[in-house]
Design an enzyme around this catalytic site. Structure first.
Site, mmCIF file in Angstrom:
data_model
loop_
_atom_site.group_PDB
_atom_site.id
_atom_site.type_symbol
_atom_site.label_atom_id
_atom_site.label_comp_id
_atom_site.label_asym_id
_atom_site.label_seq_id
_atom_site.Cartn_x
_atom_site.Cartn_y
_atom_site.Cartn_z
ATOM 1 N N THR A 210 0.652 -1.302 0.061
ATOM 2 C CA THR A 210 -0.224 -0.033 0.023
ATOM 3 C C THR A 210 0.645 1.128 -0.124
ATOM 4 O OG1 THR A 210 -2.038 1.252 0.381
ATOM 5 C CG2 THR A 210 -0.154 0.117 2.514
ATOM 6 N N ASN A 211 0.024 2.126 0.588
ATOM 7 C CA ASN A 211 1.110 3.649 0.173
ATOM 8 C C ASN A 211 0.424 4.263 1.218
ATOM 9 O OD1 ASN A 211 -1.447 4.994 -0.932
ATOM 10 N ND2 ASN A 211 -0.796 3.945 -2.541
ATOM 11 N N HIS A 212 0.977 5.594 1.385
ATOM 12 C CA HIS A 212 0.837 6.488 2.549
ATOM 13 C C HIS A 212 -0.251 7.127 3.109
ATOM 14 C CE1 HIS A 212 4.280 5.813 4.780
ATOM 15 N NE2 HIS A 212 5.212 5.500 3.951
ATOM 16 N N SER A 213 -0.984 7.195 1.995
ATOM 17 C CA SER A 213 -1.668 8.116 1.452
ATOM 18 C C SER A 213 -3.158 7.535 2.358
ATOM 19 C CB SER A 213 -2.937 8.002 0.020
ATOM 20 O OG SER A 213 -4.115 8.700 0.402
#
Ligand code: CTP
Length: 398
Positions: A210-213
């Site tokens: 995933t990512n930090h959004s």
């Protein structure tokens, strides 16, 4: 709705002047007192008798009545009015308004009026899209004039395109919003899809990419659209944020699920704002069981996901599509090529290097990039950035 309000209705020489009769009647029914100012040419499209009968007031065309010398004071008309609605507004009248020409009563009244002015452009599509007309509209907008949308459709010339006068019912709605700014519902009847947050790409039942959004920017946009009366479908990755008021939320995990939900919702939408941080790659295979570690290194084969924004861009027609980009360097150039590739109306560029911008924080510093160039905004709250984005979407819808 307009009880006790004084509406000055300006009518100029366009085929659409026949709609001014219906508009006048709607204004009266809504409780407004109406006075009508016409240009000389407008009288050839609709008779003063019709407008005087509907408005229940004599029609004003000349600076003075040639019969008895009575003065039609543009200054007192401007003072009397709570709103000056010029519908239809021809290219000629718009040009004169933009440059301060005052060669008839309708125009001198515009220059004297202290109230809000709304114009409803009405002309052939080529005249409407002409750079001069568009520049004049931009000038008037910058002077605080409200420009009613000119929907596309069949025109009196037989051509089809943008330039039709807005329907009287829409103008009534716009007028009510203008006079009651706290109830500004300028996007009533429009449906938007907003994507937000990060996607989650499973590796096995336990692990994922995933990512930090956090979804904050997308949620702020969904709220701003809803506050202006739009129907909003928020297709969201996993977040801890509360659902914005009045918004329909569709929860998804993977890029594939987001693609399916977004393309489905876009079928009935007037536009989409692609704020999600969508994974560009996903594991080629999701392991059925938790992957056991061994002493060896391991690698995971990743395959490309579908680009949701590009897919919507391919079918968008004249709907509005807004993209986001997050760049650490060469931002503007790369965003410009993304704008073309994905067929976006504009891109909101966030810089990774700007303090106060990006993931998790409540502020953002963005640059709007469209086919005309770029516009950098100062650092502001994500709610304020959302308002600016929605303002720009409204301009794109015109
Ligand atoms: N986007 C999308 N579907 C994807 C990937 C991206 O809808 N599979 C959208 C994003 O929501 C965003 C825009 O496309 O509005 C730009 O994203 P992207 O092309 O990934 O650009 P960057 O995030 O800036 O990163 P890069 O070009 O470096 O990959």
């Amino acid at each position: 709705m307009l009880q006790g309000k004084h509406i000055l209705l300006g009518v100029t020489g366009s085929i659409a002047a026949y709609k001014a009769a219906v508009l006048c009647r709607l204004l009266r029914t809504a409780g407004a007192e109406v006075k009508v100012v016409m240009t000389q040419t407008a009288k050839q499209f609709i008779t003063p008798l019709t407008m005087a009968t509907l408005s229940k007031n004599p029609i004003l065309v000349e600076f003075f009545n040639p019969e008895n010398g009575e003065w039609n004071s543009h200054i007192s008309l401007g003072e009397w009015a709570d709103c000056y609605l010029i519908a239809p507004a021809t290219a000629n009248t718009l040009a004169k308004m933009a440059t301060g020409v005052a060669d008839n009563l309708l125009l001198t009244t515009y220059l004297s009026a202290r109230c809000k002015t709304i114009v409803a452009p009405a002309m052939d599509c080529d005249m409407f899209s002409h750079i001069t007309t568009q520049n004049n509209l931009a000038t008037l907008r910058s002077h605080g004039v409200i420009i009613a949308p000119s929907p596309a459709g069949e025109l009196a010339s037989g051509l089809t395109g943008k330039g039709r006068m807005a329907e009287p019912e829409q103008l009534l709605e716009l007028l009510i919003q203008t006079l009651n700014p706290e109830k500004k519902k300028s996007l009533q009847g429009k449906h938007f899809v907003v994507t937000a947050g990060a996607t989650i790409e499973a590796i096995d039942p336990v692990r994922y990419i995933t990512n930090h959004s956090t979804g904050k920017m997308g949620y702020a946009i969904a709220q701003a659209l809803s506050d202006r009366g739009a129907q909003v479908t928020l297709v969201t990755g996993r977040t801890t944020l509360p659902t914005p008021q009045g918004v329909t939320r569709v929860d998804v995990l993977s890029a594939e699920q987001m693609y399916n939900a977004t393309t489905e919702a876009f079928k009935s939408a007037h536009g989409a704002i692609m704020c999600a941080a969508v994974a560009d790659y996903t594991p080629a295979k999701v392991a059925e069981h938790k992957i056991k570690k061994s002493d060896d290194d391991m690698s995971i084969e990743l395959v490309r996901t579908k680009d949701i924004a590009a897919a919507l861009g391919a079918v968008k027609g004249d709907r509005v599509l807004v993209g986001f980009a997050l760049e650490s360097d060469a931002g503007v150039k790369s965003a410009q090529s993304k704008l073309k590739r994905k067929n976006l109306n504009f891109i909101v560029l966030n810089s990774l290097t700007d303090k106060g911008a990006g993931f998790g924080v409540d502020t953002n510093k963005v640059t709007f990039i469209d086919s005309n160039g770029s516009q950098s905004l100062p650092l502001m709250s994500k709610a304020e950035v959302a308002e600016k984005i929605v303002d720009k979407i409204e301009q794109e819808l015109c």
